[in-house]
Scaffold this active site. Structure first.
Site, short mmCIF file in Angstrom:
data_model
loop_
_atom_site.label_atom_id
_atom_site.label_comp_id
_atom_site.label_asym_id
_atom_site.label_seq_id
_atom_site.Cartn_x
_atom_site.Cartn_y
_atom_site.Cartn_z
N HIS A 135 -25.23 -24.11 -21.90
CA HIS A 135 -25.92 -23.62 -20.47
C HIS A 135 -26.70 -22.09 -20.47
O HIS A 135 -25.93 -21.58 -21.47
CB HIS A 135 -25.11 -23.28 -19.10
CG HIS A 135 -24.71 -24.54 -18.67
ND1 HIS A 135 -23.97 -25.69 -19.58
CD2 HIS A 135 -25.32 -25.45 -17.46
CE1 HIS A 135 -24.13 -26.40 -19.01
NE2 HIS A 135 -24.65 -26.66 -17.69
N LYS A 139 -23.95 -18.05 -16.71
CA LYS A 139 -23.11 -19.65 -15.94
C LYS A 139 -21.52 -19.39 -16.08
O LYS A 139 -21.26 -18.07 -16.89
CB LYS A 139 -23.03 -20.38 -17.39
CG LYS A 139 -22.70 -21.51 -16.36
CD LYS A 139 -23.16 -22.67 -17.17
CE LYS A 139 -21.67 -24.37 -16.28
NZ LYS A 139 -21.73 -24.32 -14.86
P1 NAD Z 1 -26.10 -18.08 -8.81
O1 NAD Z 1 -25.48 -17.06 -9.27
O2 NAD Z 1 -27.59 -18.11 -9.03
O3 NAD Z 1 -26.31 -18.15 -7.23
C1 NAD Z 1 -24.76 -17.57 -6.44
C2 NAD Z 1 -24.93 -17.49 -4.37
O4 NAD Z 1 -23.61 -18.06 -4.49
C3 NAD Z 1 -25.57 -16.70 -4.38
O5 NAD Z 1 -26.78 -16.27 -3.96
C4 NAD Z 1 -24.61 -15.47 -4.12
O6 NAD Z 1 -25.04 -14.30 -3.10
C5 NAD Z 1 -23.75 -16.71 -2.79
N1 NAD Z 1 -22.73 -16.11 -3.22
C6 NAD Z 1 -21.29 -15.40 -3.63
N2 NAD Z 1 -20.23 -15.35 -3.33
C7 NAD Z 1 -20.43 -15.85 -1.75
C8 NAD Z 1 -19.71 -17.21 -0.79
N3 NAD Z 1 -18.90 -15.82 -0.68
N4 NAD Z 1 -20.00 -17.40 0.06
C9 NAD Z 1 -21.63 -17.76 0.05
N5 NAD Z 1 -22.19 -17.13 -0.98
C10 NAD Z 1 -21.60 -17.03 -1.67
O7 NAD Z 1 -25.66 -19.89 -9.52
P2 NAD Z 1 -26.40 -20.90 -9.52
O8 NAD Z 1 -26.85 -21.18 -10.71
O9 NAD Z 1 -27.25 -21.46 -7.62
O10 NAD Z 1 -25.10 -21.91 -9.23
C11 NAD Z 1 -24.31 -22.28 -7.83
C12 NAD Z 1 -23.36 -23.06 -8.55
O11 NAD Z 1 -23.83 -24.28 -8.12
C13 NAD Z 1 -22.20 -22.92 -9.25
O12 NAD Z 1 -20.64 -23.33 -9.56
C14 NAD Z 1 -23.21 -23.23 -10.79
O13 NAD Z 1 -22.24 -24.47 -11.75
C15 NAD Z 1 -23.17 -24.93 -10.13
N6 NAD Z 1 -24.31 -25.81 -9.72
C16 NAD Z 1 -24.27 -26.81 -10.08
C17 NAD Z 1 -24.92 -27.89 -10.12
C18 NAD Z 1 -24.39 -29.10 -9.67
O14 NAD Z 1 -25.12 -30.19 -9.70
N7 NAD Z 1 -23.79 -30.21 -9.26
C19 NAD Z 1 -26.10 -27.47 -10.76
C20 NAD Z 1 -26.62 -26.35 -10.76
C21 NAD Z 1 -25.61 -25.39 -10.87
#
Ligand code: NAD
Length: 228
Positions: A135, A139
C-alpha cells in the site's frame, strides 16, 4: 423510501471520503446529507441522513457505531485497524442496526477471498502459504484489513497451528495490492488482486449502503452484499 438515499460521510475530506463523494455525485440514487471531519460531533447531524458511510480512523469507530445504534441509522464501515475492543463495540451496535463492516469493498477482492478459500481447501496443508500486501506509504495499519481477512479465511481452512507468513510493504502511492502464494513441491500458485483506483472501493461502499438500508439489524460482510 422517497427520493435519493441521504448519505452522511464520516472522514469526508480524506482520500476515500473524497472518492465516495465523487461516486455519489455520479449516482442519482444517492445524495450527500453531510460530511464529518476530525472533531465534528456526529450527533449534531446524524438525524438528517438515511445511512452513514465511514472511512476515517479506527479510534472513531466506537462513537460512530454508538450514534448509529442510538439514532437507528444503518452503517457502512470501511475504516480498518480496529482493536478487538473496538470490534466488540461494532458487534454490540449491530444488535440494534444493520452494519456492513468490510476491510475491502472491491468486487475483485471479495472474489479473491472466495478463490483463496477454495485454493486452500483443494491444495491442502502440504503447500506453504504466504500473503504479501502493498500500500501507499501513509497507510496507518499493517497488515492491512484485507490481509487480516485473508489470514482469517486461511486459518479457517488450514490445520490449526499451520504457519502463514504475511508481509507488508509501504511505499509510494500504491492504492493496494494483495497476493496469496501457495508453494508446493516444484510448483507455485499465486492469486493477485491490484486496486488501481479508489473508485472501486467507493462504488462498492455505495452498493453496500443501498443494500444495508433494507436489512435487519446484524453485522454483515461485503460477501453478504455481493451474495458470494
Ligand atoms: P485519510 O487519512 O486520507 O482520511 C481519513 C479521514 O478521517 C481524514 O479526512 C480525517 O480528517 C478524518 N478523521 C480523522 N479522525 C476523525 C474522527 N475522529 N472522526 C471523523 N473523521 C476523522 O485515509 P483514507 O485513505 O481515506 O482511509 C480511511 C480508512 O479507510 C483507513 O482505515 C483505510 O485503511 C480504509 N480503507 C478502506 C477501504 C475499503 O475498501 N474498506 C479502502 C481504502 C481505505
Amino acid at each position: 423510501m422517497n427520493g435519493p438515499l441521504r448519505v452522511l460521510l464520516v472522514g469526508a475530506n480524506g482520500r476515500m471520503g473524497q472518492a465516495v463523494a465523487a461516486a455519489i455525485g455520479q449516482d442519482s440514487g444517492l445524495t450527500i446529507a453531510g460530511g464529518i471531519h476530525r472533531d465534528d460531533a456526529i450527533a449534531a447531524v446524524i438525524d438528517q441522513c438515511d445511512v452513514v458511510i465511514d472511512f476515517s480512523v479506527a479510534d472513531a469507530s466506537t462513537e460512530i457505531a454508538q450514534a448509529c445504534a442510538e439514532y437507528r441509522k444503518p452503517l457502512v464501515i470501511g475504516t480498518t485497524g480496529q482493536s478487538a475492543a473496538q470490534k466488540e463495540s461494532l458487534a454490540t451496535a449491530s444488535g440494534r442496526v444493520p452494519i456492513v463492516f468490510a476491510a475491502n469493498f472491491s468486487a475483485g477482492v471479495n472474489v479473491l477471498f472466495a478463490l483463496t478459500r477454495r485454493a486452500a481447501e483443494w491444495l491442502g496443508d502440504g503447500f506453504d502459504v504466504n500473503v504479501i500486501e502493498m500500500h501507499h506509504r501513509t497507510k496507518k495499519d499493517a497488515p492491512s484489513g484485507t490481509a487480516k481477512r485473508l489470514l482469517e479465511i486461511l486459518r479457517e481452512v488450514r490445520a490449526e497451528g499451520s504457519d502463514i507468513a504475511v508481509q507488508s510493504i509501504r511505499a509510494g502511492d500504491m492504492v493496494g495490492e494483495h497476493t496469496v502464494i501457495f508453494s508446493g513441491r516444484g510448483e507455485r500458485l499465486e492469486l493477485t488482486h491490484r486496486a488501481e483506483s479508489r473508485q472501486t472501493f467507493a462504488v462498492g461502499a455505495l452498493r453496500a449502503a443501498c443494500w444495508v438500508v433494507r436489512q435487519s439489524p446484524g453485522l454483515y460482510k461485503m460477501e453478504d452484499v455481493l451474495g458470494l
